[in-house]
Scaffold this motif. Structure first.
Motif, PDB file in Angstrom:
ATOM      1  N   ASP A  22     -14.183  -6.146   1.970  1.00  0.00           N
ATOM      2  CA  ASP A  22     -12.753  -6.096   1.675  1.00  0.00           C
ATOM      3  C   ASP A  22     -12.021  -5.537   2.881  1.00  0.00           C
ATOM      4  OD1 ASP A  22     -12.025  -3.005   1.161  1.00  0.00           O
ATOM      5  OD2 ASP A  22     -13.995  -3.394   0.290  1.00  0.00           O
ATOM      6  N   TYR A  23     -10.745  -5.789   2.946  1.00  0.00           N
ATOM      7  CA  TYR A  23      -9.951  -5.318   4.081  1.00  0.00           C
ATOM      8  C   TYR A  23      -8.527  -5.065   3.642  1.00  0.00           C
ATOM      9  CZ  TYR A  23      -7.714  -9.889   4.169  1.00  0.00           C
ATOM     10  OH  TYR A  23      -6.999 -11.005   3.816  1.00  0.00           O
ATOM     11  N   ASN A  24      -7.815  -4.263   4.398  1.00  0.00           N
ATOM     12  CA  ASN A  24      -6.368  -4.131   4.246  1.00  0.00           C
ATOM     13  C   ASN A  24      -5.787  -3.726   5.589  1.00  0.00           C
ATOM     14  OD1 ASN A  24      -5.646  -1.000   4.159  1.00  0.00           O
ATOM     15  ND2 ASN A  24      -7.579  -1.292   3.035  1.00  0.00           N
TER      16      ASN A  24
ATOM     17  N   THR B  13      -1.782  -2.964   7.718  1.00  0.00           N
ATOM     18  CA  THR B  13      -0.321  -2.863   7.752  1.00  0.00           C
ATOM     19  C   THR B  13       0.117  -2.716   9.200  1.00  0.00           C
ATOM     20  OG1 THR B  13      -0.309  -1.699   5.620  1.00  0.00           O
ATOM     21  CG2 THR B  13       1.708  -1.609   6.926  1.00  0.00           C
TER      22      THR B  13
ATOM     23  N   LYS C 170      -4.077  -7.764   2.432  1.00  0.00           N
ATOM     24  CA  LYS C 170      -5.341  -7.276   1.887  1.00  0.00           C
ATOM     25  C   LYS C 170      -6.119  -8.458   1.320  1.00  0.00           C
ATOM     26  CE  LYS C 170      -3.935  -6.319  -2.889  1.00  0.00           C
ATOM     27  NZ  LYS C 170      -3.974  -5.333  -3.985  1.00  0.00           N
TER      28      LYS C 170
ATOM     29  N   GLU D 206      -8.273  -1.362   7.932  1.00  0.00           N
ATOM     30  CA  GLU D 206      -9.456  -0.813   7.276  1.00  0.00           C
ATOM     31  C   GLU D 206     -10.334  -1.947   6.777  1.00  0.00           C
ATOM     32  OE1 GLU D 206     -10.137   1.143   3.027  1.00  0.00           O
ATOM     33  OE2 GLU D 206      -9.171   2.567   4.396  1.00  0.00           O
TER      34      GLU D 206
ATOM     35  N   TYR E 102       2.019  -6.593   5.537  1.00  0.00           N
ATOM     36  CA  TYR E 102       0.907  -5.930   4.868  1.00  0.00           C
ATOM     37  C   TYR E 102      -0.004  -7.009   4.311  1.00  0.00           C
ATOM     38  CZ  TYR E 102      -1.649  -3.990   0.885  1.00  0.00           C
ATOM     39  OH  TYR E 102      -2.625  -3.667  -0.023  1.00  0.00           O
TER      40      TYR E 102
ATOM     41  N   ASP F 141       0.816  -1.214   0.000  1.00  0.00           N
ATOM     42  CA  ASP F 141       0.000   0.000   0.000  1.00  0.00           C
ATOM     43  C   ASP F 141       0.850   1.264   0.000  1.00  0.00           C
ATOM     44  OD1 ASP F 141       1.035  -0.077   2.531  1.00  0.00           O
ATOM     45  OD2 ASP F 141      -0.885   0.060   3.581  1.00  0.00           O
TER      46      ASP F 141
ATOM     47  N   HIS G  54      -6.618 -13.085  -1.566  1.00  0.00           N
ATOM     48  CA  HIS G  54      -5.985 -12.618  -0.335  1.00  0.00           C
ATOM     49  C   HIS G  54      -4.471 -12.541  -0.548  1.00  0.00           C
ATOM     50  CE1 HIS G  54      -9.617 -13.056   2.190  1.00  0.00           C
ATOM     51  NE2 HIS G  54      -9.901 -14.053   1.351  1.00  0.00           N
ATOM     52  N   THR G  55      -3.876 -11.457  -0.052  1.00  0.00           N
ATOM     53  CA  THR G  55      -2.441 -11.229  -0.176  1.00  0.00           C
ATOM     54  C   THR G  55      -1.840 -10.995   1.199  1.00  0.00           C
ATOM     55  OG1 THR G  55      -2.659 -10.219  -2.379  1.00  0.00           O
ATOM     56  CG2 THR G  55      -0.675  -9.694  -1.128  1.00  0.00           C
TER      57      THR G  55
ATOM     58  N   LYS H  31     -10.466  -9.813  -0.068  1.00  0.00           N
ATOM     59  CA  LYS H  31     -11.898  -9.564  -0.158  1.00  0.00           C
ATOM     60  C   LYS H  31     -12.651 -10.883   0.015  1.00  0.00           C
ATOM     61  CE  LYS H  31     -11.884  -9.660  -5.243  1.00  0.00           C
ATOM     62  NZ  LYS H  31     -12.259  -8.912  -6.460  1.00  0.00           N
TER      63      LYS H  31
END
Length: 433
Positions: free
Chosen positions: A248-250, A252, A241, A273, A239, A142, A210-211, A243
């Motif tokens: 969805d989400y992210n 760090t 992220k 978030e 980090y 991000d 998903h990452t 969905k």
């Protein structure tokens, strides 16, 4: 007036057909292909009660920014590629900013210079190894930890660096070493900041959609005149992220440790978030997030707790007005974004900013101290910011953007100096050929 004219023009501009490439020339040149193009950006900004240097100017200002980036790329199929890019950054009309005020590094102005020049080979002879070497921007995830900071007219981070890749089907390792460029507005950019940077960035995809990335970065200087000038800041974290259905989400998280002169470093940053995209017309996305960059609880001891922003960007994370850097900061944020039709979106963000530690400082976007009360009696409420940004991608050659933001100061600001509401409006156009 210019802002509202730009908004109206967005709604009346006819959509054009989408081209396959943004380059104005691409042709075969054995054994590979050569591509040439240019990116041109103009942005007009109206700033009231603040500018790029400080908050509380007592007046308003206007600035017209221009950034020109011609480029050339030569690529050999399954082989290396060479990328060359120049950059010319200029500004007009501002009463507050004069390039002559800067010995080096004016954020608005840098005469035509070499911006990027690197050799890259992603997979050498079909092995998992590759490399990228030369002058380059570096960005991951991000961009909170590694990011070029491209919103600025000149740019935030640029490197003379080497990166070694190791990539398999499920995981990718990037090993990084570099020195950050110090921009010289009237001569060739050949100087570097007085530290070395190195680290590792690992990218994985444990599940579909998903990452999960891991990073480790070091900012190291051992060339100070005295021990007090030397520092080693190490940052480790992750980090992620993803969905799931309409959610969805992210997130760090980073922890910092090391030494800054005689002080021991122990700092951290966390961001999270979550968003929800409804099935209603225009696909509105509702989101809520929280970010904290730690502060120093006691500025007079030998421990340093203020989070260092590493090599990340700040422009869209801590309010569009760039009044904060993420150090000694908490940021509660809510957002709503809608896509009115293809290529056109509107996003409204609300931020509530507070100091993480009352006795530490308010750090501006340049990470310099804006205000400080070491007694802590001024409280921690910095204020609130409301941002609205409209984007319209007409095609791959033309993008429009406009926005408005306002900042309402809180108790801390009111008790440490000028505390006027600040306003900002901008219009931007990018041509890519």
């Amino acid at each position: 007036m210019l802002f509202w004219c730009a908004i109206l023009s967005i709604f009346h501009y006819p959509a054009a057909s989408v081209a396959k490439s943004t380059s104005f020339h691409s042709t075969a040149l054995k054994p590979g292909k050569v591509e040439m193009g240019i990116n041109q950006r103009f942005r007009y900004e109206y700033l009231d009660e603040f500018n790029i240097k400080k908050y509380g100017t007592g007046h308003d200002d206007n600035v017209l920014l221009s950034r020109t980036q011609p480029y050339l790329r030569y690529t050999i199929s399954r082989g290396p590629s060479v990328f060359l890019q120049g950059q010319d950054s200029r500004f007009w009309f501002s009463d507050d900013i004069d390039k002559e005020d800067y010995i080096q590094g004016c954020p608005y102005y840098n005469e035509f210079d070499l911006h990027q020049a690197y050799l890259e080979w992603r997979t050498i002879a079909e092995t998992p190894f590759g490399f990228k070497a030369g002058r380059q921007s570096v960005g991951y995830g991000d961009t909170r930890i590694f990011g070029p900071g491209g919103w600025g007219n000149v740019g935030r981070h640029l490197w003379d660096a080497g990166i070694v890749y190791y990539e398999t089907k499920n995981i990718k390792f990037d090993f990084i070493y570099g020195k950050k460029i110090f921009y010289d507005w009237d001569r060739f950019d050949e100087d570097h900041y007085d530290y070395h940077a190195y680290g590792m960035y690992v990218q994985t995809k444990p599940l579909t959609d998903h990452t999960l990335d891991f990073f480790y970065a070091v900012k190291d200087s051992d060339s100070g005149i005295s021990e007090d000038d030397e520092f080693t800041v190490q940052t480790a974290g992750f980090y992620g992220k993803g969905k799931w259905h309409q959610f969805d989400y992210n997130a760090t998280a980073a922890y910092q440790f090391g030494d800054d002169g005689k002080d021991d470093i122990a700092a951290y940053m966390m961001h999270a978030e979550v968003g929800f995209t409804t099935a209603l017309r225009f696909k509105p996305r509702l989101a809520a997030g929280y970010t904290i960059g730690s502060g120093d609880e006691d500025p007079n001891d030998d421990d340093q707790g203020t989070y260092d922003g590493v090599f990340g960007g700040v422009a869209k994370y801590y309010g569009r007005m760039n009044l904060f850097s993420g150090s000694n900061l908490t940021n509660w944020q809510t957002s709503i974004a809608v896509k009115l039709y293809k290529g056109f979106s509107i996003c409204v963000d609300y931020h509530w900013f507070r100091l993480a530690e009352k006795k530490d400082a308010w750090y501006y976007c340049n990470n310099k101290v804006m205000r400080k009360d070491e007694t802590g009696d001024s409280g921690s409420d910095l204020g609130e910011e409301l941002d609205m940004v409209c984007k319209y991608k007409i095609n791959s050659h033309l993008k429009l953007m406009a926005g408005y933001a306002c900042f309402f100061p809180g108790y801390f600001v009111e008790n440490t100096g000028t505390a006027e509401d600040a306003h900002w409006a901008f219009t931007q156009v990018i041509f890519s050929f």
